[in-house]
Enzyme design. Structure first.
Site, PDB file in Angstrom:
ATOM      1  N   HIS A 172      -0.461  -3.960  -9.884  1.00  0.00           N
ATOM      2  CA  HIS A 172      -0.595  -2.727  -9.126  1.00  0.00           C
ATOM      3  C   HIS A 172       0.458  -1.887  -9.635  1.00  0.00           C
ATOM      4  O   HIS A 172       1.712  -1.802  -9.432  1.00  0.00           O
ATOM      5  CB  HIS A 172       0.249  -3.358  -7.678  1.00  0.00           C
ATOM      6  CG  HIS A 172       0.704  -2.249  -6.694  1.00  0.00           C
ATOM      7  ND1 HIS A 172      -0.343  -1.395  -6.001  1.00  0.00           N
ATOM      8  CD2 HIS A 172       1.848  -2.172  -6.195  1.00  0.00           C
ATOM      9  CE1 HIS A 172       0.277  -0.796  -5.267  1.00  0.00           C
ATOM     10  NE2 HIS A 172       1.409  -1.028  -5.160  1.00  0.00           N
ATOM     11  N   ASP A 190      -4.755  -0.773  -2.843  1.00  0.00           N
ATOM     12  CA  ASP A 190      -5.535  -0.064  -3.854  1.00  0.00           C
ATOM     13  C   ASP A 190      -6.800  -0.077  -3.632  1.00  0.00           C
ATOM     14  O   ASP A 190      -7.491   0.604  -3.872  1.00  0.00           O
ATOM     15  CB  ASP A 190      -5.125  -0.399  -5.337  1.00  0.00           C
ATOM     16  CG  ASP A 190      -3.644  -0.789  -5.258  1.00  0.00           C
ATOM     17  OD1 ASP A 190      -2.955   0.117  -5.638  1.00  0.00           O
ATOM     18  OD2 ASP A 190      -2.852  -1.972  -5.495  1.00  0.00           O
ATOM     19  N   ARG A 200      10.384   2.652  -4.810  1.00  0.00           N
ATOM     20  CA  ARG A 200      10.585   3.530  -6.136  1.00  0.00           C
ATOM     21  C   ARG A 200      10.879   4.869  -5.333  1.00  0.00           C
ATOM     22  O   ARG A 200      10.197   5.314  -4.123  1.00  0.00           O
ATOM     23  CB  ARG A 200       9.641   3.436  -6.978  1.00  0.00           C
ATOM     24  CG  ARG A 200       8.449   4.099  -6.572  1.00  0.00           C
ATOM     25  CD  ARG A 200       7.325   4.201  -7.741  1.00  0.00           C
ATOM     26  NE  ARG A 200       6.045   4.322  -7.287  1.00  0.00           N
ATOM     27  CZ  ARG A 200       4.934   4.716  -7.926  1.00  0.00           C
ATOM     28  NH1 ARG A 200       5.340   5.493  -9.125  1.00  0.00           N
ATOM     29  NH2 ARG A 200       3.876   4.698  -7.486  1.00  0.00           N
TER      30      ARG A 200
HETATM   31  P1  NAD Z   1      12.447  -0.212   2.906  1.00  0.00           P
HETATM   32  O1  NAD Z   1      13.440   0.280   2.055  1.00  0.00           O
HETATM   33  O2  NAD Z   1      12.119   0.926   3.762  1.00  0.00           O
HETATM   34  O3  NAD Z   1      12.697  -1.382   3.162  1.00  0.00           O
HETATM   35  C1  NAD Z   1      12.902  -2.625   2.295  1.00  0.00           C
HETATM   36  C2  NAD Z   1      13.835  -3.815   3.276  1.00  0.00           C
HETATM   37  O4  NAD Z   1      14.059  -4.608   2.568  1.00  0.00           O
HETATM   38  C3  NAD Z   1      15.177  -3.154   3.657  1.00  0.00           C
HETATM   39  O5  NAD Z   1      15.583  -3.015   5.092  1.00  0.00           O
HETATM   40  C4  NAD Z   1      16.257  -3.790   2.885  1.00  0.00           C
HETATM   41  O6  NAD Z   1      17.396  -3.895   3.626  1.00  0.00           O
HETATM   42  C5  NAD Z   1      15.552  -4.969   2.801  1.00  0.00           C
HETATM   43  N1  NAD Z   1      15.877  -6.058   1.754  1.00  0.00           N
HETATM   44  C6  NAD Z   1      16.509  -5.667   0.344  1.00  0.00           C
HETATM   45  N2  NAD Z   1      16.893  -6.866  -0.171  1.00  0.00           N
HETATM   46  C7  NAD Z   1      16.472  -7.950   0.537  1.00  0.00           C
HETATM   47  C8  NAD Z   1      16.380  -9.466   0.475  1.00  0.00           C
HETATM   48  N3  NAD Z   1      17.024  -9.903  -0.565  1.00  0.00           N
HETATM   49  N4  NAD Z   1      16.217 -10.187   1.436  1.00  0.00           N
HETATM   50  C9  NAD Z   1      15.480  -9.434   2.657  1.00  0.00           C
HETATM   51  N5  NAD Z   1      15.313  -8.307   2.677  1.00  0.00           N
HETATM   52  C10 NAD Z   1      15.765  -7.372   1.865  1.00  0.00           C
HETATM   53  O7  NAD Z   1      11.120  -0.364   1.644  1.00  0.00           O
HETATM   54  P2  NAD Z   1       9.869  -0.207   2.231  1.00  0.00           P
HETATM   55  O8  NAD Z   1       8.944   0.985   2.141  1.00  0.00           O
HETATM   56  O9  NAD Z   1       9.502  -1.068   3.297  1.00  0.00           O
HETATM   57  O10 NAD Z   1       9.116  -0.983   0.877  1.00  0.00           O
HETATM   58  C11 NAD Z   1       9.383  -2.349   0.659  1.00  0.00           C
HETATM   59  C12 NAD Z   1       8.666  -2.813  -0.774  1.00  0.00           C
HETATM   60  O11 NAD Z   1       7.443  -2.662  -0.775  1.00  0.00           O
HETATM   61  C13 NAD Z   1       9.289  -1.507  -1.873  1.00  0.00           C
HETATM   62  O12 NAD Z   1       9.440  -2.467  -3.194  1.00  0.00           O
HETATM   63  C14 NAD Z   1       8.096  -1.123  -2.159  1.00  0.00           C
HETATM   64  O13 NAD Z   1       7.794  -0.485  -3.292  1.00  0.00           O
HETATM   65  C15 NAD Z   1       6.801  -2.076  -1.811  1.00  0.00           C
HETATM   66  N6  NAD Z   1       5.484  -1.381  -1.591  1.00  0.00           N
HETATM   67  C16 NAD Z   1       4.644  -2.193  -2.267  1.00  0.00           C
HETATM   68  C17 NAD Z   1       3.214  -1.770  -1.944  1.00  0.00           C
HETATM   69  C18 NAD Z   1       2.089  -2.678  -2.491  1.00  0.00           C
HETATM   70  O14 NAD Z   1       0.914  -2.087  -2.430  1.00  0.00           O
HETATM   71  N7  NAD Z   1       2.296  -3.602  -3.068  1.00  0.00           N
HETATM   72  C19 NAD Z   1       2.747  -0.758  -1.010  1.00  0.00           C
HETATM   73  C20 NAD Z   1       4.048  -0.284  -0.654  1.00  0.00           C
HETATM   74  C21 NAD Z   1       5.307  -0.474  -0.853  1.00  0.00           C
HETATM   75  C1  LMR Z   2       2.016   2.205  -3.078  1.00  0.00           C
HETATM   76  O1  LMR Z   2       1.362   1.994  -3.962  1.00  0.00           O
HETATM   77  O2  LMR Z   2       2.064   3.067  -2.308  1.00  0.00           O
HETATM   78  C2  LMR Z   2       3.667   1.487  -3.514  1.00  0.00           C
HETATM   79  O3  LMR Z   2       3.295   0.431  -4.360  1.00  0.00           O
HETATM   80  C3  LMR Z   2       4.728   2.228  -3.226  1.00  0.00           C
HETATM   81  C4  LMR Z   2       4.736   2.972  -4.673  1.00  0.00           C
HETATM   82  O4  LMR Z   2       5.802   2.883  -5.282  1.00  0.00           O
HETATM   83  O5  LMR Z   2       4.007   3.626  -4.816  1.00  0.00           O
END
Ligand code: NAD
Ligand code: LMR
Length: 324
Positions: free
Chosen positions: A186, A158, A91
């Site tokens: 989350h 978290d 996001r």
């Molecule tokens: P980013 O945009 O830097 O990297 C995401 C990568 O995924 C990109 O390189 C993209 O090309 C790739 N991608 C997209 N679709 C794909 C597919 N179908 N198959 C394989 N790869 C694919 O993003 P990021 O900062 O690394 O974050 C990734 C995800 O993790 C986001 O959805 C983010 O919100 C989430 N996130 C979750 C948590 C949590 O606590 N659960 C924490 C941080 C981020």
């Molecule tokens: C986080 O908690 O840092 C991730 O889920 C990224 C976000 O969208 O907040």
């Protein structure tokens, strides 16, 4: 000695770039376990992913056996023992994680199907891409031949954030805090719960005011992701990768004695939470498995937080029911 296959999706992204090197250096399974790393990306990111693979080579990690770079999910999940599902859109400022649901959901139905067809039957799948809980539900639903207990969504970030906030407030080290729980989704409805937590063997709830807990601690943890996005212009990455390793390491080797961790797992109805949704509970891990901590006393305030997060997850489940 066996070689473990570890898959990272979205491996050229921010989190993937952290995760790949930490795993390849042995920080997940220890320095003696050999690893085959399988890195999945979408076609446009393959050049960048090849660069990541070149850097992995250049580290000459002793436990790294092979690196596979692919845009084919079947190849990426072949014989996989551990899967980190990171690849998804993050996001931006002003968005909620649930705003990503429609855009990211399709990724997880395809990957669930590929996991079902190709992964080791004892695979452990940690979903990180947001909205992580409902994406984990989609993945699990599309992998009917794999035990539902093999699927989890990441709440450890978290949990770690809550430890850090309470540690600062009580002027104690994070390691002296035990039995803290993040319940629910989350998202901003998650419930960081200190009612059963201890700090250096004192009840945490006796060391802080109700006002601080309700109006500072809980919102700070709930909103931390947005705060990081505001500050960095990008979502959390190093802390997310670190939490992912913490969660999978505890799930594999067991959580610390006299403590528990928070994991979003398929609800079995514990604490009155609807079965099947991927909901975060306090869990104790041992012998590659986990059990929900039962019979914690819940007051009215806690119950209302638990229900609010459940309600949000039920709405998310309805939105993606065509993929389940
Ligand atoms: P980013 O945009 O830097 O990297 C995401 C990568 O995924 C990109 O390189 C993209 O090309 C790739 N991608 C997209 N679709 C794909 C597919 N179908 N198959 C394989 N790869 C694919 O993003 P990021 O900062 O690394 O974050 C990734 C995800 O993790 C986001 O959805 C983010 O919100 C989430 N996130 C979750 C948590 C949590 O606590 N659960 C924490 C941080 C981020
Ligand atoms: C986080 O908690 O840092 C991730 O889920 C990224 C976000 O969208 O907040």
């Amino acid at each position: 000695m066996s070689i473990k296959t570890i898959t990272i999706t979205g491996a050229a992204g921010q989190i993937g770039y952290q995760l790949a090197f930490r795993i390849a250096s042995g920080q997940l399974l220890g320095p003696r376990e050999k690893i085959n790393l399988k890195l999945l990306e979408i076609p446009v990111a393959l050049d960048a992913l090849n660069g990541v693979a070149m850097e992995l080579d250049d580290c000459a990690f002793p436990c790294l056996e092979t690196v596979t770079v692919t845009d084919n999910a079947s190849v990426a999940f072949q014989d996989c023992n551990y899967a980190f599902l990171v690849g998804a859109k993050p996001r931006g400022p002003g968005m909620e994680r649930s705003d990503l649901l429609i855009e990211n959901a399709g990724i997880f139905s395809v990957q669930g199907t590929a996991i079902n067809a190709n992964a080791n039957r004892n695979v452990k799948v940690l979903v990180i891409g947001n909205p992580a809980n409902t994406n984990a539900l989609i993945t699990m639903s599309n992998a009917p031949d794999i035990d539902p207990k093999s699927f989890s969504a990441m709440m450890r970030l978290d949990h770690n954030r809550a430890l850090a906030q309470l540690s600062t407030k009580t002027d104690s080290h994070v390691t002296s805090i035990k039995k803290l729980t993040i319940w629910g989704n989350h998202s901003t409805t998650q419930y960081p719960d200190i009612h059963h937590a201890t700090v250096k063997d004192q009840q945490a709830i006796d060391l802080v005011s109700l006002d601080w807990m309700k109006n500072t601690f809980i919102p700070n943890v709930q909103q931390r992701g947005a705060k990081i996005i505001q500050a960095r212009g990008l979502s959390s990455a190093a802390s997310a990768a670190s939490a992912a390793i913490d969660q999978l390491r505890d799930w594999t080797f067991g959580s610390a004695e006299n403590d528990w961790i928070s994991m979003a797992i398929p609800s079995d109805g514990s604490y009155g939470i609807s079965e099947g949704i991927i909901y975060s509970f306090p869990v104790i891990c041992s012998e590659e498995n986990y059990e929900i901590v039962q019979e914690l006393e819940m007051n009215e305030l806690s119950e209302s937080y638990l229900k609010a997060s459940e309600a949000e997850l039920l709405i998310e489940r309805k939105t993606v029911e065509h993929l389940l």
